[in-house]
Each structure stands twice: as C-alpha cells, then as structure tokens.
Scaffold this motif. Structure first.
Motif, PDB file in Angstrom:
ATOM      1  N   ASN A   1       0.841  -1.186   0.000  1.00 12.99           N
ATOM      2  CA  ASN A   1       0.000   0.000   0.000  1.00 12.99           C
ATOM      3  C   ASN A   1       0.878   1.238   0.000  1.00 12.99           C
ATOM      4  O   ASN A   1       1.691   1.438   0.903  1.00 12.99           O
ATOM      5  CB  ASN A   1      -0.918  -0.011   1.226  1.00 12.99           C
ATOM      6  CG  ASN A   1      -1.913   1.127   1.200  1.00 12.99           C
ATOM      7  OD1 ASN A   1      -2.063   1.828   0.195  1.00 12.99           O
ATOM      8  ND2 ASN A   1      -2.604   1.315   2.312  1.00 12.99           N
ATOM      9  N   LYS A   2       0.721   2.063  -1.051  1.00 15.98           N
ATOM     10  CA  LYS A   2       1.578   3.247  -1.177  1.00 15.98           C
ATOM     11  C   LYS A   2       1.095   4.410  -0.324  1.00 15.98           C
ATOM     12  O   LYS A   2       1.832   5.377  -0.120  1.00 15.98           O
ATOM     13  CB  LYS A   2       1.648   3.674  -2.653  1.00 15.98           C
ATOM     14  CG  LYS A   2       2.214   2.597  -3.577  1.00 15.98           C
ATOM     15  CD  LYS A   2       3.625   2.205  -3.136  1.00 15.98           C
ATOM     16  CE  LYS A   2       4.246   1.178  -4.048  1.00 15.98           C
ATOM     17  NZ  LYS A   2       3.691  -0.165  -3.872  1.00 15.98           N
ATOM     18  N   PHE A   3      -0.129   4.331   0.183  1.00 15.23           N
ATOM     19  CA  PHE A   3      -0.672   5.400   1.030  1.00 15.23           C
ATOM     20  C   PHE A   3      -1.291   4.781   2.276  1.00 15.23           C
ATOM     21  O   PHE A   3      -2.522   4.773   2.445  1.00 15.23           O
ATOM     22  CB  PHE A   3      -1.705   6.228   0.258  1.00 15.23           C
ATOM     23  CG  PHE A   3      -1.171   6.856  -0.997  1.00 15.23           C
ATOM     24  CD1 PHE A   3      -0.423   8.020  -0.943  1.00 15.23           C
ATOM     25  CD2 PHE A   3      -1.405   6.271  -2.225  1.00 15.23           C
ATOM     26  CE1 PHE A   3       0.081   8.600  -2.091  1.00 15.23           C
ATOM     27  CE2 PHE A   3      -0.908   6.832  -3.391  1.00 15.23           C
ATOM     28  CZ  PHE A   3      -0.154   7.996  -3.321  1.00 15.23           C
ATOM     29  N   PRO A   4      -0.484   4.241   3.182  1.00 12.82           N
ATOM     30  CA  PRO A   4      -1.022   3.595   4.389  1.00 12.82           C
ATOM     31  C   PRO A   4      -1.618   4.617   5.349  1.00 12.82           C
ATOM     32  O   PRO A   4      -1.285   5.812   5.321  1.00 12.82           O
ATOM     33  CB  PRO A   4       0.212   2.912   4.987  1.00 12.82           C
ATOM     34  CG  PRO A   4       1.372   3.724   4.505  1.00 12.82           C
ATOM     35  CD  PRO A   4       0.995   4.208   3.137  1.00 12.82           C
ATOM     36  N   GLU A   5      -2.508   4.123   6.194  1.00 15.81           N
ATOM     37  CA  GLU A   5      -3.130   5.007   7.186  1.00 15.81           C
ATOM     38  C   GLU A   5      -2.132   5.435   8.250  1.00 15.81           C
ATOM     39  O   GLU A   5      -2.156   6.577   8.707  1.00 15.81           O
ATOM     40  CB  GLU A   5      -4.324   4.293   7.837  1.00 15.81           C
ATOM     41  CG  GLU A   5      -5.460   3.993   6.873  1.00 15.81           C
ATOM     42  CD  GLU A   5      -6.107   5.249   6.325  1.00 15.81           C
ATOM     43  OE1 GLU A   5      -6.118   6.270   7.037  1.00 15.81           O
ATOM     44  OE2 GLU A   5      -6.608   5.205   5.188  1.00 15.81           O
ATOM     45  N   THR A   6      -1.281   4.529   8.661  1.00 10.86           N
ATOM     46  CA  THR A   6      -0.254   4.843   9.660  1.00 10.86           C
ATOM     47  C   THR A   6       1.108   4.478   9.088  1.00 10.86           C
ATOM     48  O   THR A   6       1.252   3.521   8.317  1.00 10.86           O
ATOM     49  CB  THR A   6      -0.494   4.053  10.958  1.00 10.86           C
ATOM     50  OG1 THR A   6      -0.488   2.648  10.666  1.00 10.86           O
ATOM     51  CG2 THR A   6      -1.817   4.450  11.592  1.00 10.86           C
ATOM     52  N   VAL A   7       2.101   5.239   9.466  1.00  7.80           N
ATOM     53  CA  VAL A   7       3.470   5.015   9.005  1.00  7.80           C
ATOM     54  C   VAL A   7       4.187   4.150  10.036  1.00  7.80           C
ATOM     55  O   VAL A   7       4.316   4.531  11.209  1.00  7.80           O
ATOM     56  CB  VAL A   7       4.221   6.345   8.817  1.00  7.80           C
ATOM     57  CG1 VAL A   7       5.663   6.091   8.392  1.00  7.80           C
ATOM     58  CG2 VAL A   7       3.512   7.202   7.791  1.00  7.80           C
ATOM     59  N   GLU A   8       4.624   2.994   9.607  1.00  6.13           N
ATOM     60  CA  GLU A   8       5.376   2.077  10.467  1.00  6.13           C
ATOM     61  C   GLU A   8       6.682   1.705   9.788  1.00  6.13           C
ATOM     62  O   GLU A   8       6.767   1.708   8.554  1.00  6.13           O
ATOM     63  CB  GLU A   8       4.551   0.817  10.753  1.00  6.13           C
ATOM     64  CG  GLU A   8       3.290   1.080  11.539  1.00  6.13           C
ATOM     65  CD  GLU A   8       2.514  -0.193  11.808  1.00  6.13           C
ATOM     66  OE1 GLU A   8       2.946  -1.257  11.288  1.00  6.13           O
ATOM     67  OE2 GLU A   8       1.501  -0.133  12.525  1.00  6.13           O
ATOM     68  N   PRO A   9       7.698   1.380  10.569  1.00  2.00           N
ATOM     69  CA  PRO A   9       8.975   0.970   9.955  1.00  2.00           C
ATOM     70  C   PRO A   9       8.812  -0.270   9.092  1.00  2.00           C
ATOM     71  O   PRO A   9       7.987  -1.142   9.371  1.00  2.00           O
ATOM     72  CB  PRO A   9       9.875   0.699  11.175  1.00  2.00           C
ATOM     73  CG  PRO A   9       9.260   1.468  12.295  1.00  2.00           C
ATOM     74  CD  PRO A   9       7.787   1.463  12.032  1.00  2.00           C
TER      75      PRO A   9
ATOM     76  N   LYS B   1       6.100  10.331   7.850  1.00  2.00           N
ATOM     77  CA  LYS B   1       4.740  10.856   7.898  1.00  2.00           C
ATOM     78  C   LYS B   1       4.623  12.140   7.083  1.00  2.00           C
ATOM     79  O   LYS B   1       3.623  12.350   6.361  1.00  2.00           O
ATOM     80  CB  LYS B   1       4.331  11.120   9.345  1.00  2.00           C
ATOM     81  CG  LYS B   1       4.138   9.866  10.182  1.00  2.00           C
ATOM     82  CD  LYS B   1       3.757  10.225  11.605  1.00  2.00           C
ATOM     83  CE  LYS B   1       3.564   8.953  12.442  1.00  2.00           C
ATOM     84  NZ  LYS B   1       3.215   9.284  13.853  1.00  2.00           N
ATOM     85  N   LEU B   2       5.633  13.008   7.171  1.00  2.00           N
ATOM     86  CA  LEU B   2       5.615  14.259   6.396  1.00  2.00           C
ATOM     87  C   LEU B   2       5.666  13.981   4.899  1.00  2.00           C
ATOM     88  O   LEU B   2       4.904  14.574   4.114  1.00  2.00           O
ATOM     89  CB  LEU B   2       6.797  15.126   6.822  1.00  2.00           C
ATOM     90  CG  LEU B   2       6.946  16.467   6.102  1.00  2.00           C
ATOM     91  CD1 LEU B   2       5.712  17.337   6.348  1.00  2.00           C
ATOM     92  CD2 LEU B   2       8.219  17.180   6.546  1.00  2.00           C
ATOM     93  N   ALA B   3       6.554  13.069   4.485  1.00  2.00           N
ATOM     94  CA  ALA B   3       6.651  12.735   3.058  1.00  2.00           C
ATOM     95  C   ALA B   3       5.357  12.099   2.562  1.00  2.00           C
ATOM     96  O   ALA B   3       4.909  12.364   1.429  1.00  2.00           O
ATOM     97  CB  ALA B   3       7.833  11.789   2.827  1.00  2.00           C
ATOM     98  N   LEU B   4       4.719  11.253   3.380  1.00  2.00           N
ATOM     99  CA  LEU B   4       3.467  10.622   2.976  1.00  2.00           C
ATOM    100  C   LEU B   4       2.354  11.659   2.823  1.00  2.00           C
ATOM    101  O   LEU B   4       1.558  11.592   1.867  1.00  2.00           O
ATOM    102  CB  LEU B   4       3.069   9.574   4.012  1.00  2.00           C
ATOM    103  CG  LEU B   4       1.762   8.829   3.751  1.00  2.00           C
ATOM    104  CD1 LEU B   4       1.829   8.048   2.440  1.00  2.00           C
ATOM    105  CD2 LEU B   4       1.426   7.912   4.914  1.00  2.00           C
TER     106      LEU B   4
ATOM    107  N   ARG C   1      11.004   5.088   5.565  1.00  2.00           N
ATOM    108  CA  ARG C   1      10.400   3.909   6.189  1.00  2.00           C
ATOM    109  C   ARG C   1      11.436   2.792   6.360  1.00  2.00           C
ATOM    110  O   ARG C   1      11.467   2.101   7.380  1.00  2.00           O
ATOM    111  CB  ARG C   1       9.229   3.425   5.327  1.00  2.00           C
ATOM    112  CG  ARG C   1       8.252   2.511   6.009  1.00  2.00           C
ATOM    113  CD  ARG C   1       7.065   2.252   5.117  1.00  2.00           C
ATOM    114  NE  ARG C   1       7.444   1.417   3.980  1.00  2.00           N
ATOM    115  CZ  ARG C   1       7.315   0.098   3.951  1.00  2.00           C
ATOM    116  NH1 ARG C   1       6.814  -0.536   5.000  1.00  2.00           N
ATOM    117  NH2 ARG C   1       7.673  -0.593   2.896  1.00  2.00           N
ATOM    118  N   SER C   2      12.294   2.617   5.374  1.00  2.00           N
ATOM    119  CA  SER C   2      13.336   1.591   5.460  1.00  2.00           C
ATOM    120  C   SER C   2      14.379   1.941   6.514  1.00  2.00           C
ATOM    121  O   SER C   2      14.881   1.060   7.220  1.00  2.00           O
ATOM    122  CB  SER C   2      14.003   1.410   4.094  1.00  2.00           C
ATOM    123  OG  SER C   2      13.070   0.969   3.132  1.00  2.00           O
ATOM    124  N   ASN C   3      14.721   3.218   6.620  1.00  2.00           N
ATOM    125  CA  ASN C   3      15.681   3.632   7.648  1.00  2.00           C
ATOM    126  C   ASN C   3      15.132   3.376   9.045  1.00  2.00           C
ATOM    127  O   ASN C   3      15.856   2.906   9.941  1.00  2.00           O
ATOM    128  CB  ASN C   3      16.025   5.111   7.482  1.00  2.00           C
ATOM    129  CG  ASN C   3      16.846   5.378   6.235  1.00  2.00           C
ATOM    130  OD1 ASN C   3      17.394   4.455   5.628  1.00  2.00           O
ATOM    131  ND2 ASN C   3      16.923   6.629   5.824  1.00  2.00           N
TER     132      ASN C   3
END
Length: 438
Positions: A230-238, A295-298, A364-366
């Motif tokens: 999913n390229k636009f997830p609701e929450t940003v997780e590592p 989160k900012l980039a998303l 996200r990968s970092n």
C-alpha cells in the motif's frame, strides 16, 4: 651257449627279486594308517583382545573394540547430515542470488516507467494547454475551434487517466523497494557464504536462511496486482523484512537481571548496560525522527497524488467549455483550461520528478533498520545463558559498524545517553543521534 643261459637266468632272477621288493614297498606304503591332524579351535576374538586379556586390560580393550563400529556409523551419519546441510545452504544461496538479480532487473524497468510516464504525461498536458490557448485566436464556431476543443479535451482526459494509474503504483517508490530488496538479498547471499566458509553449518543455519528468504519475499513482493504494498497507508510504520519468529516483544529488562553473571563469552554487566543505552538512543532519536519524516513525506505525496488528476480533470472540463455562447463562461473556461493544465504539469513534476514516493520508502526503510537493530540487541540480552549468545566483543563491533562509529565512540554515546537521561528529567534534551551513517 651255457654262459648266455646263465646270464639270462641271473638277470631274470634279479629282476624278479627287485620287482618283489618294489611291490612290498608299495604295499607297505599303501597300508600306512591315515593320520588325522586335529587343530585346536581358537576362541572368536582378535589377537589384540587376547593379549590384552592376558595382561589384565580386558574391560578397556573390549569396550573400545565393541564401540568401534558404532563410532564409524555415527561419523558416517554425521558426514551425511553435514553434506545435506551444505547442499541446502548452497541452494538457498543460489536462490538469494537469483532473487537479487530479479529485483535489480525489475527495478531498472520500473525506473524507466517513472521517467517515460513523467515525460509523456507532461508532454500531453502541455500540448493540451497549448491547444486550449489557441482556441482564443480562433474566430467563430467553425471546424478549427471544434477540432482544438476536442483534441485538448481528449488529451487532458488521457493525462488524467495516466496520472491516476501512475499515482496509484508510485513507480519511484517501487524502484526504491526493488533497490532495498536487491541489497538485502545480496547481503543474505554473503551471510550464507560466510557461514559456509567458517565451516560446521547446522540445520539451524538452514532454517534461519530459509526464514530470511521468505520474509524478504513478503516484505518486497514483485507483482503489482494483489500483493503490491500500500503506497498510502493510514499509519506510518517501519519496514519489516526479517522473520519475527523467536523475537521477544517488549522492552529491555532495565533491572540488570544478568548483572550477577561474572562475565563470559565476552559479556559483562558494563557491556549489557551499554547495549541498553544504545537501544534507548535509537528509539528516542533515530527511529522516531525517521518515522516523523516518513509521515511528512506521505502527507505531501497524498496531496500531490490527489491534486494532479484533479487539475487535469478540471482542465479537461474547461477545454470542453471553451467557446460557449456566454462570453463570461467562455473566458473562465479558457482560463481554467490553460491554468489548470500548467499547474498539473508543475505538480506532476514535483511529485514524480522529485520522487516523493521514493523518499517516503527511504525513510520507512531507515526506521526499519533501527527497529531491526533494537530487536537484535533485545533478543540477545534476553538470552540468560551467556554461552548461547553471540560473542560480546564481536556483537559490540557489529553494532558500532552498523551505526558508523568506532568502539570508543559507541561507548561515549552510551555514556552520554546515560547522563542525558537525568538531564532530560530536568528539562534538557540530548541532540546526538545514534547513527552517523544516515
């Protein structure tokens, strides 16, 4: 004549006597009784055991002699199992190399998608905007006006559809996923090579390698339909690309449960406390910062992904209304058709030319990298038996290399983190991050 008779008589008598003696000798030979040689039957034990038994070492030698076939069988079975493990590791190593090549090739293809789609959509949008502008110079309602309106409307509609698809799959983000997957599969390939080079691989090594391959397949799928991330997830997780089985959840035991150990396998209470402080710094500074940036980039990517098709759609409506009977409506349609097309080109260039999706995946990968390091340290410290852990000095060196620090810098970071904890309670904050690489 008489002499000849006497000679023949003597010869016959001598021959007869000699033949009689020969026949008696033959008869005597034939009448000799048969001799039966009886060989004593030796006991069923080898010479070494017999001599050892006479010397008083029966028990030891007998045990060694009896256990020799079992030892040989055990060695053969060990060689067979070892060769099987080696073959399995080579198979996994080949699979990792093949997957790395696949992700590299597909990454190049999707990078081409990004460039070609960006160039094509911008060219289509600018062409449509130019056609809308040319309608202002066309007088009346003749065929030239209708041709320009129809062409610009079709071009804007095509650009809208292409933008929807492009924003959905995010080619720049797909490229970053393939880069990460190729790098991690190459890393796994080198790890298996190192295991084989060190020697004595076990079935545990095979299982770990297999779990890592499957975890990478789940984290970075190749197909676009059905299994795409999913390229636009609701929450940003590592990002998570490692197997979760066997991982301990929860924080570290800060009570120092292992401090009673006297130090073994390179571990001591000071090193354990140092690792705990590194985990705290990583959680508090590095991972939190990359999750915030993600989160900012998303958020920026979502706004641009929505704005691009919206602008081209409005431009298509405006181009269709150019030359309407109402003068006021026609002027606004012309303005909308040209301006919205120009803005859509700018937004599309910023989103895909600037590769905002790639930036989000990178953040996200970092964050996932620091989460993996934290879980590795936690899992190691929760192992009560020190001999089952990885060597403490080697583990410390690995953590230092992952963070781009020397051993002395790593220890200074742990010491400053310990002192900053009390400073933060007083309102001060520590500015130093754990990693010096990124």
């Amino acid at each position: 004549m008489a002499a000849l008779q006497a000679l023949s008589f003597s010869c016959s008598s001598s021959c007869s006597s000699s033949s009689q003696r020969l026949s008696r000798a033959i008869q005597a030979t034939l009448q000799v009784p048969k001799l039966r040689l009886t060989i004593p039957k030796l006991p069923a034990r080898d010479l070494v055991e017999e001599l050892s038994m006479r010397s008083g070492y029966t028990t030891t030698i007998t045990t060694l002699t009896e256990s020799r076939p079992n030892d040989i069988t055990r060695d053969v079975q060990g060689l067979k199992s070892s060769s099987k493990v080696v073959v399995e590791l080579y198979t996994l190593m080949d699979a990792a190399a093949d997957r790395a090549e696949m992700h590299t090739n597909i990454g190049e293809q999707r990078n081409n998608w990004n460039h070609l789609l960006l160039t094509s959509i911008n060219a289509i949008t600018l062409t449509a905007a130019t056609m809308v502008g040319l309608t202002a110079t066309t007088c009346g309602m003749g065929a030239p006006l209708l041709a320009l309106k129809l062409s610009s409307t079709l071009l804007y509609s095509a650009a809208t559809g292409m933008l929807v698809v492009m924003n959905k799959i995010q080619p720049s983000q797909l490229v970053e996923e393939q880069r990460n997957a190729a790098r991690l599969f190459k890393q796994l390939h080198r790890e298996i090579q190192t295991t084989l080079a060190i020697g004595n691989p076990t079935a545990r090594d095979v299982k770990d390698a297999m779990d890592k391959v499957l975890a990478l397949d789940r984290a970075y799928p190749l197909p676009l339909l059905g299994t795409m991330l999913n390229k636009f997830p609701e929450t940003v997780e590592p990002a998570v690309w490692w197997p979760q089985q066997g991982r301990h959840k929860g924080g570290l035991d800060s009570t120092g449960a292992n401090r009673e150990s006297k130090g073994s396998n390179g571990w001591n209470a000071k090193l354990e406390e140092e690792m705990r402080q590194i985990v705290e710094v990583s959680k508090r500074k590095d991972k939190e910062e990359y999750v915030r940036l993600g989160k900012l980039a998303l958020k920026v990517n979502k706004i641009m992904a929505f704005s691009g098709p919206l602008l081209t759609g409005l431009a298509a409506v405006g181009s269709a209304l150019v030359g309407s009977p109402s003068l006021h409506q026609g002027s606004w349609a012309l303005f909308l058709g040209v301006t919205a097309g120009a803005l859509a080109t700018i937004v599309n260039t910023m989103e895909h030319g600037g590769q905002v999706g790639m930036v989000f995946e990178m953040y996200r990968s970092n964050a996932g990298f620091f989460q993996l390091m934290e879980e590795s340290i936690e899992y190691t410290l929760k192992e009560r038996e020190l001999e089952k852990r990885e060597n403490g000095e080697l583990f410390e060196m690995k953590v230092a290399l992952q963070l781009g620090r020397s051993l002395s810098e790593l220890r200074d970071l742990a010491a400053s983190s310990s002192s900053s904890s009390s400073s933060e309670r007083q309102g001060e904050t520590a500015e130093e991050f754990a990693s010096k690489l990124f």
